[in-house]
Design a protein around this motif. Structure first.
Motif, PDB file in Angstrom:
ATOM      1  N   LEU A   1       5.602  25.578  86.008  1.00 39.54           N
ATOM      2  CA  LEU A   1       6.712  25.177  85.340  1.00 39.54           C
ATOM      3  C   LEU A   1       5.863  24.435  83.960  1.00 39.54           C
ATOM      4  O   LEU A   1       4.507  23.803  83.787  1.00 39.54           O
ATOM      5  N   HIS A   2       5.473  25.549  82.728  1.00 49.30           N
ATOM      6  CA  HIS A   2       5.290  25.379  81.970  1.00 49.30           C
ATOM      7  C   HIS A   2       6.460  24.336  81.049  1.00 49.30           C
ATOM      8  O   HIS A   2       7.263  25.004  80.316  1.00 49.30           O
ATOM      9  N   VAL A   3       5.218  23.535  80.302  1.00 50.96           N
ATOM     10  CA  VAL A   3       6.745  22.915  79.107  1.00 50.96           C
ATOM     11  C   VAL A   3       5.760  22.887  78.187  1.00 50.96           C
ATOM     12  O   VAL A   3       4.751  22.801  77.791  1.00 50.96           O
ATOM     13  N   ARG A   4       6.515  23.570  76.664  1.00 53.71           N
ATOM     14  CA  ARG A   4       5.933  23.782  75.466  1.00 53.71           C
ATOM     15  C   ARG A   4       6.935  23.578  74.206  1.00 53.71           C
ATOM     16  O   ARG A   4       7.834  23.861  74.638  1.00 53.71           O
ATOM     17  N   GLY A   5       5.963  22.981  73.246  1.00 54.64           N
ATOM     18  CA  GLY A   5       6.483  23.103  72.097  1.00 54.64           C
ATOM     19  C   GLY A   5       7.339  24.886  71.409  1.00 54.64           C
ATOM     20  O   GLY A   5       6.493  25.863  71.743  1.00 54.64           O
ATOM     21  N   ALA A   6       8.281  24.897  70.693  1.00 61.89           N
ATOM     22  CA  ALA A   6       9.117  26.033  70.449  1.00 61.89           C
ATOM     23  C   ALA A   6       7.972  27.011  69.981  1.00 61.89           C
ATOM     24  O   ALA A   6       8.598  27.965  69.529  1.00 61.89           O
ATOM     25  N   ASP A   7       7.129  25.846  68.987  1.00 56.67           N
ATOM     26  CA  ASP A   7       6.488  26.834  68.065  1.00 56.67           C
ATOM     27  C   ASP A   7       4.903  27.088  68.135  1.00 56.67           C
ATOM     28  O   ASP A   7       3.826  27.690  68.611  1.00 56.67           O
ATOM     29  N   GLU A   8       4.474  27.062  69.885  1.00 55.53           N
ATOM     30  CA  GLU A   8       3.204  27.049  70.633  1.00 55.53           C
ATOM     31  C   GLU A   8       3.917  28.524  71.412  1.00 55.53           C
ATOM     32  O   GLU A   8       4.992  29.088  71.784  1.00 55.53           O
ATOM     33  N   SER A   9       2.514  29.125  71.949  1.00 54.40           N
ATOM     34  CA  SER A   9       2.847  30.539  72.867  1.00 54.40           C
ATOM     35  C   SER A   9       3.190  30.303  74.144  1.00 54.40           C
ATOM     36  O   SER A   9       3.315  29.693  74.880  1.00 54.40           O
ATOM     37  N   PRO A  10       4.275  31.675  74.462  1.00 52.60           N
ATOM     38  CA  PRO A  10       4.985  31.506  76.121  1.00 52.60           C
ATOM     39  C   PRO A  10       3.438  32.037  76.763  1.00 52.60           C
ATOM     40  O   PRO A  10       2.674  32.177  76.858  1.00 52.60           O
TER      41      PRO A  10
ATOM     42  N   MET B   1       9.075  26.095  63.091  1.00 49.72           N
ATOM     43  CA  MET B   1       9.399  25.143  63.590  1.00 49.72           C
ATOM     44  C   MET B   1       9.367  23.881  63.739  1.00 49.72           C
ATOM     45  O   MET B   1       8.950  23.095  63.228  1.00 49.72           O
ATOM     46  N   SER B   2      10.670  23.563  64.750  1.00 54.11           N
ATOM     47  CA  SER B   2      10.873  22.209  65.257  1.00 54.11           C
ATOM     48  C   SER B   2       9.774  22.171  65.550  1.00 54.11           C
ATOM     49  O   SER B   2       9.785  22.411  67.150  1.00 54.11           O
ATOM     50  N   ASN B   3       9.017  20.804  65.992  1.00 58.44           N
ATOM     51  CA  ASN B   3       8.253  20.703  66.984  1.00 58.44           C
ATOM     52  C   ASN B   3       9.141  19.390  67.612  1.00 58.44           C
ATOM     53  O   ASN B   3       9.082  17.837  68.752  1.00 58.44           O
ATOM     54  N   ARG B   4      10.550  19.603  67.781  1.00 65.26           N
ATOM     55  CA  ARG B   4      11.752  18.737  68.253  1.00 65.26           C
ATOM     56  C   ARG B   4      12.046  19.215  69.389  1.00 65.26           C
ATOM     57  O   ARG B   4      12.782  19.029  69.905  1.00 65.26           O
ATOM     58  N   LEU B   5      11.566  20.521  69.427  1.00 65.86           N
ATOM     59  CA  LEU B   5      12.384  21.503  70.082  1.00 65.86           C
ATOM     60  C   LEU B   5      11.892  22.406  71.676  1.00 65.86           C
ATOM     61  O   LEU B   5       9.943  22.327  70.912  1.00 65.86           O
TER      62      LEU B   5
END
Length: 187
Positions: A35-44, A1-5
């Motif tokens: 609100l939760h902000v996360r990188g795409a490779d982190e768990s929801p 996964m991208s650390n930019r997403l």
């Protein structure tokens, strides 16, 4: 996964508590408490979610070299301990904006609206990260997700920054905008 997403999830969990959500143009978003902000490779996040927005960090599109150097020299990073206030401002621009060429958009953005010059005046107090949504393969409801963080004592300055930007010619091209204000729960 991208650390930019990055994924912004509005729902019942997350470290950011929603203080207010105001629709300024177009359709709003469903009301949420957290609100939760996360990188795409982190768990929801755990808990129920009402909506999820995603965007990718990218190269600067309208900034010239001297402006970029000024921004880099003055911008502070996100997640500073004192920056317990934040804002998520999703924006969609009109088809008329996207029909313009890159240089025409740059002219409106900086020569007419002074977007970069205005932003520089509020650094380093207000940190931001811009996420592009049009670069993703799946359609998103917004073109940009702008994430801001600042200390409580800079709240009035942040309001003034937004007031100045929204009064500019560039904002004639905004056809959907939601202003979500947040505060971070302190551990």
């Amino acid at each position: 996964m991208s650390n930019r997403l990055f994924v912004f999830t509005g729902g019942t969990s997350g470290p950011w508590r929603v203080i207010s959500a105001r629709t300024l143009a177009g359709e709003g978003l469903q009301e949420v408490g957290r609100l939760h902000v996360r990188g795409a490779d982190e768990s929801p996040p755990a808990g129920a979610s009402q909506w999820s927005l995603q965007g990718i960090t990218s190269n600067e599109r309208y900034v010239e070299r001297a402006e970029k150097e000024q921004l880099v020299a003055r911008q502070e990073g996100l997640a500073r301990p004192e920056a317990s206030c934040a804002a998520l401002i999703p924006i969609r621009k009109s088809a008329a904006w996207w029909a313009l060429t890159q240089d025409e958009r740059r002219h409106i953005l900086e020569e007419q609206s002074h977007h970069i010059r205005i932003g520089l005046e509020y650094l380093p107090a207000i940190a931001r990260r811009l996420h592009h949504c049009r670069d993703l393969t799946q359609p998103e409801p917004f073109d940009f997700l702008t994430w801001f963080e600042f200390a409580p004592e800079h709240g009035n300055a942040f309001d003034l920054l937004l007031e100045r930007l929204r009064a500019s010619p560039e904002w004639q091209y905004v056809d959907r905008e939601v202003d979500i204000r947040l505060t971070r729960d302190m551990a």
